[in-house]
Design a protein around this motif. Structure first.
Motif, PDB file in Angstrom:
ATOM      1  N   ALA A  63     -23.251 -49.634  21.485  1.00 55.36           N
ATOM      2  CA  ALA A  63     -22.165 -50.298  22.209  1.00 55.36           C
ATOM      3  C   ALA A  63     -22.697 -51.068  23.409  1.00 55.36           C
ATOM      4  O   ALA A  63     -22.208 -52.167  23.726  1.00 55.36           O
ATOM      5  CB  ALA A  63     -21.133 -49.273  22.660  1.00 55.36           C
ATOM      6  N   ILE A  64     -23.699 -50.510  24.074  1.00 57.08           N
ATOM      7  CA  ILE A  64     -24.280 -51.206  25.232  1.00 57.08           C
ATOM      8  C   ILE A  64     -24.962 -52.503  24.800  1.00 57.08           C
ATOM      9  O   ILE A  64     -24.896 -53.526  25.498  1.00 57.08           O
ATOM     10  CB  ILE A  64     -25.278 -50.282  25.952  1.00 57.08           C
ATOM     11  CG1 ILE A  64     -24.532 -49.092  26.571  1.00 57.08           C
ATOM     12  CG2 ILE A  64     -26.052 -51.037  27.022  1.00 57.08           C
ATOM     13  CD1 ILE A  64     -25.439 -48.049  27.187  1.00 57.08           C
ATOM     14  N   GLU A  65     -25.606 -52.502  23.629  1.00 59.95           N
ATOM     15  CA  GLU A  65     -26.321 -53.677  23.150  1.00 59.95           C
ATOM     16  C   GLU A  65     -25.472 -54.598  22.278  1.00 59.95           C
ATOM     17  O   GLU A  65     -25.961 -55.616  21.790  1.00 59.95           O
ATOM     18  CB  GLU A  65     -27.542 -53.236  22.342  1.00 59.95           C
ATOM     19  CG  GLU A  65     -28.559 -52.444  23.151  1.00 59.95           C
ATOM     20  CD  GLU A  65     -29.723 -51.982  22.313  1.00 59.95           C
ATOM     21  OE1 GLU A  65     -29.654 -52.154  21.072  1.00 59.95           O
ATOM     22  OE2 GLU A  65     -30.700 -51.453  22.889  1.00 59.95           O
ATOM     23  N   ALA A  66     -24.190 -54.244  22.076  1.00 60.15           N
ATOM     24  CA  ALA A  66     -23.367 -55.023  21.149  1.00 60.15           C
ATOM     25  C   ALA A  66     -23.044 -56.410  21.674  1.00 60.15           C
ATOM     26  O   ALA A  66     -22.885 -57.358  20.905  1.00 60.15           O
ATOM     27  CB  ALA A  66     -22.064 -54.271  20.851  1.00 60.15           C
ATOM     28  N   VAL A  67     -22.946 -56.557  22.983  1.00 53.96           N
ATOM     29  CA  VAL A  67     -22.596 -57.842  23.587  1.00 53.96           C
ATOM     30  C   VAL A  67     -23.804 -58.366  24.335  1.00 53.96           C
ATOM     31  O   VAL A  67     -24.414 -57.659  25.139  1.00 53.96           O
ATOM     32  CB  VAL A  67     -21.390 -57.691  24.544  1.00 53.96           C
ATOM     33  CG1 VAL A  67     -21.025 -59.039  25.155  1.00 53.96           C
ATOM     34  CG2 VAL A  67     -20.198 -57.115  23.795  1.00 53.96           C
ATOM     35  N   ALA A  68     -24.157 -59.607  24.054  1.00 52.88           N
ATOM     36  CA  ALA A  68     -25.305 -60.218  24.737  1.00 52.88           C
ATOM     37  C   ALA A  68     -24.996 -60.426  26.218  1.00 52.88           C
ATOM     38  O   ALA A  68     -23.828 -60.546  26.625  1.00 52.88           O
ATOM     39  CB  ALA A  68     -25.652 -61.558  24.083  1.00 52.88           C
ATOM     40  N   GLU A  69     -26.044 -60.471  27.019  1.00 59.03           N
ATOM     41  CA  GLU A  69     -25.850 -60.605  28.467  1.00 59.03           C
ATOM     42  C   GLU A  69     -25.188 -61.924  28.838  1.00 59.03           C
ATOM     43  O   GLU A  69     -24.438 -62.003  29.806  1.00 59.03           O
ATOM     44  CB  GLU A  69     -27.207 -60.482  29.179  1.00 59.03           C
ATOM     45  CG  GLU A  69     -27.843 -59.095  29.036  1.00 59.03           C
ATOM     46  CD  GLU A  69     -29.165 -59.010  29.773  1.00 59.03           C
ATOM     47  OE1 GLU A  69     -29.575 -60.040  30.356  1.00 59.03           O
ATOM     48  OE2 GLU A  69     -29.780 -57.929  29.762  1.00 59.03           O
ATOM     49  N   GLU A  70     -25.459 -62.978  28.058  1.00 59.65           N
ATOM     50  CA  GLU A  70     -24.883 -64.267  28.382  1.00 59.65           C
ATOM     51  C   GLU A  70     -23.481 -64.446  27.818  1.00 59.65           C
ATOM     52  O   GLU A  70     -22.847 -65.484  28.000  1.00 59.65           O
ATOM     53  CB  GLU A  70     -25.782 -65.394  27.843  1.00 59.65           C
ATOM     54  CG  GLU A  70     -25.897 -65.435  26.320  1.00 59.65           C
ATOM     55  CD  GLU A  70     -26.987 -64.521  25.798  1.00 59.65           C
ATOM     56  OE1 GLU A  70     -27.272 -64.595  24.592  1.00 59.65           O
ATOM     57  OE2 GLU A  70     -27.553 -63.756  26.616  1.00 59.65           O
ATOM     58  N   GLU A  71     -22.964 -63.436  27.137  1.00 59.34           N
ATOM     59  CA  GLU A  71     -21.635 -63.526  26.543  1.00 59.34           C
ATOM     60  C   GLU A  71     -20.576 -63.555  27.642  1.00 59.34           C
ATOM     61  O   GLU A  71     -20.602 -62.746  28.567  1.00 59.34           O
ATOM     62  CB  GLU A  71     -21.400 -62.337  25.617  1.00 59.34           C
ATOM     63  CG  GLU A  71     -20.064 -62.375  24.892  1.00 59.34           C
ATOM     64  CD  GLU A  71     -19.981 -63.521  23.920  1.00 59.34           C
ATOM     65  OE1 GLU A  71     -19.038 -64.331  24.056  1.00 59.34           O
ATOM     66  OE2 GLU A  71     -20.858 -63.627  23.045  1.00 59.34           O
ATOM     67  N   GLU A  72     -19.633 -64.493  27.522  1.00 56.90           N
ATOM     68  CA  GLU A  72     -18.587 -64.637  28.529  1.00 56.90           C
ATOM     69  C   GLU A  72     -17.200 -64.355  27.969  1.00 56.90           C
ATOM     70  O   GLU A  72     -16.202 -64.554  28.660  1.00 56.90           O
ATOM     71  CB  GLU A  72     -18.623 -66.060  29.121  1.00 56.90           C
ATOM     72  CG  GLU A  72     -19.919 -66.377  29.841  1.00 56.90           C
ATOM     73  CD  GLU A  72     -19.921 -67.784  30.422  1.00 56.90           C
ATOM     74  OE1 GLU A  72     -18.918 -68.510  30.179  1.00 56.90           O
ATOM     75  OE2 GLU A  72     -20.885 -68.146  31.106  1.00 56.90           O
ATOM     76  N   ASP A  73     -17.121 -63.922  26.733  1.00 55.06           N
ATOM     77  CA  ASP A  73     -15.837 -63.624  26.128  1.00 55.06           C
ATOM     78  C   ASP A  73     -15.264 -62.364  26.785  1.00 55.06           C
ATOM     79  O   ASP A  73     -15.843 -61.277  26.682  1.00 55.06           O
ATOM     80  CB  ASP A  73     -15.998 -63.414  24.625  1.00 55.06           C
ATOM     81  CG  ASP A  73     -14.658 -63.341  23.914  1.00 55.06           C
ATOM     82  OD1 ASP A  73     -13.640 -63.070  24.581  1.00 55.06           O
ATOM     83  OD2 ASP A  73     -14.623 -63.545  22.682  1.00 55.06           O
ATOM     84  N   SER A  74     -14.130 -62.511  27.460  1.00 56.28           N
ATOM     85  CA  SER A  74     -13.533 -61.373  28.176  1.00 56.28           C
ATOM     86  C   SER A  74     -13.058 -60.290  27.216  1.00 56.28           C
ATOM     87  O   SER A  74     -13.102 -59.099  27.551  1.00 56.28           O
ATOM     88  CB  SER A  74     -12.358 -61.865  29.033  1.00 56.28           C
ATOM     89  OG  SER A  74     -11.366 -62.480  28.229  1.00 56.28           O
TER      90      SER A  74
END
Length: 348
Positions: A63-74
């Motif tokens: 879950a921690i790695e599921a979203v990339a750091e540059e992802e901006e989707d709220s």
């Protein structure tokens, strides 16, 4: 004499302090409780809690790695936060129960008590929330366009939920002598299969509706894709309705009419045979490996086993009745003899 008194005092057993007596009696009660529950308390549930701890660790890391750091989707960030917090709480709960199993003091206060039951219920609730968050194709946390993109997050979240339900069933059996599986099995034949089919059809219906809202309302997919998605929704709805009727019959009246089960199971078996062919094909909404794919096949397999069970009951039914008639004729004994008009003795 003094020698006699000394000899008499030596023969008397030494008195055990009251506190030690209470502690020893409590230890015997705990061991008796464990022995009465068999290997379930110290064996089966301990292994399952260890599995839950492992599943929660993998789910938390995924879950921690599921979203990339540059992802901006709220939306993605919000869903990731839910999955991360839920799996972290699950990890702490499962770790605490595992540690409690290893030491007599915590085991006395936690294992087999209401504390373990409450923690298990909270674990199940968190698992249901995590499964919904990671499996919802519109969120894209573990599933994108109906396909699994984060395998560890998807599969281990489901594994944690299923294992926690098994723990709760074992807890009820050992602590309150409530055998859920045995009660369902004894209540009516095939009640377990119909209940599972009810759940799987609900998932098919919900997944189909979710995919239709995402890709067919705005015309993102072709007409063939949307038609097959509609078929999945109708199939799941129809299966849910028939399963609900059958389960209501079995729970309310003890059993459902046999002909009703035969018609419902055969109809749904044929329907899901077409369903897995159209829904999970290359141009269907269930082509990617996801909830719709898995639960379409699960529903088909359940209906297949339902039809097989009904056929076996139909085959054994006439044989049983003939055996009973044969035994009843044996119990009646020989036919009475009578004397006819010629004076000969014959059988009636």
């Amino acid at each position: 004499s003094e020698a006699g008194r000394d000899r008499k005092q030596k023969q008397q057993p030494a008195q055990i302090p009251i506190g030690l007596q209470v502690r020893k009696r409590r230890e015997k009660e705990i061991m008796s409780h464990h022995m009465d529950n068999g290997p379930d308390v110290l064996g089966e549930r301990f292994i399952h809690w260890c599995m839950c701890f492992t599943f929660s660790v993998v789910t938390l890391g995924s879950a921690i790695e599921a979203v990339a750091e540059e992802e901006e989707d709220s939306t993605l960030i919000s869903q990731q936060r839910w999955a991360t917090i839920g799996s972290a709480v699950q990890l702490l709960f499962s770790l605490g129960i595992v540690i409690a199993h290893l030491f007599p003091g915590p085991a006395e206060k936690v294992v087999g008590t209401k504390v373990e039951g409450f923690i298990t219920l909270v674990y199940i609730a968190l698992g249901a929330v995590i499964v919904y968050v990671v499996s919802n194709s519109s969120d894209g946390l573990a599933v994108v366009n109906g396909a699994v993109r984060a395998g560890n997050l998807y599969y281990f979240s489901w594994a944690g939920l299923v294992t926690s339900i098994m723990i709760f069933v074992a807890y009820l059996r050992s602590s309150y002598q409530i055998d859920v599986a045995g009660a369902i099995k004894d209540r009516s034949p095939r009640l377990t299969q119909w209940s599972a089919f009810l759940v799987s059809s609900l998932v098919v219906m919900a997944c189909g509706a979710d995919i239709y809202n995402d890709f067919c309302d705005d015309g993102a997919k072709g007409q063939k894709f949307c038609n097959r998605t509609t078929f999945a929704i109708v199939l799941g709805t129809f299966g849910t309705l028939l399963a609900l009727i059958t389960v209501a019959y079995k729970v309310g009246r003890g059993d459902a009419p046999f002909i009703l089960e035969v018609v419902f199971s055969a109809l749904m078996c044929v329907s899901y045979a077409f369903g897995v062919a159209f829904i999970t094909s290359e141009e269907g909404p269930g082509a990617p490996l996801g909830n719709l794919y898995y639960f379409s096949w699960i529903s088909f397999l359940i209906t297949f086993f339902l039809v097989s069970s009904c056929y076996e009951e139909y085959q054994t039914g006439p044989a049983t009745n003939s055996d009973e008639n044969f035994q009843s004729s044996d119990q009646r004994g020989p036919e009475p003899e009578f004397e006819n008009s010629d004076g000969n003795v014959g059988e009636g």
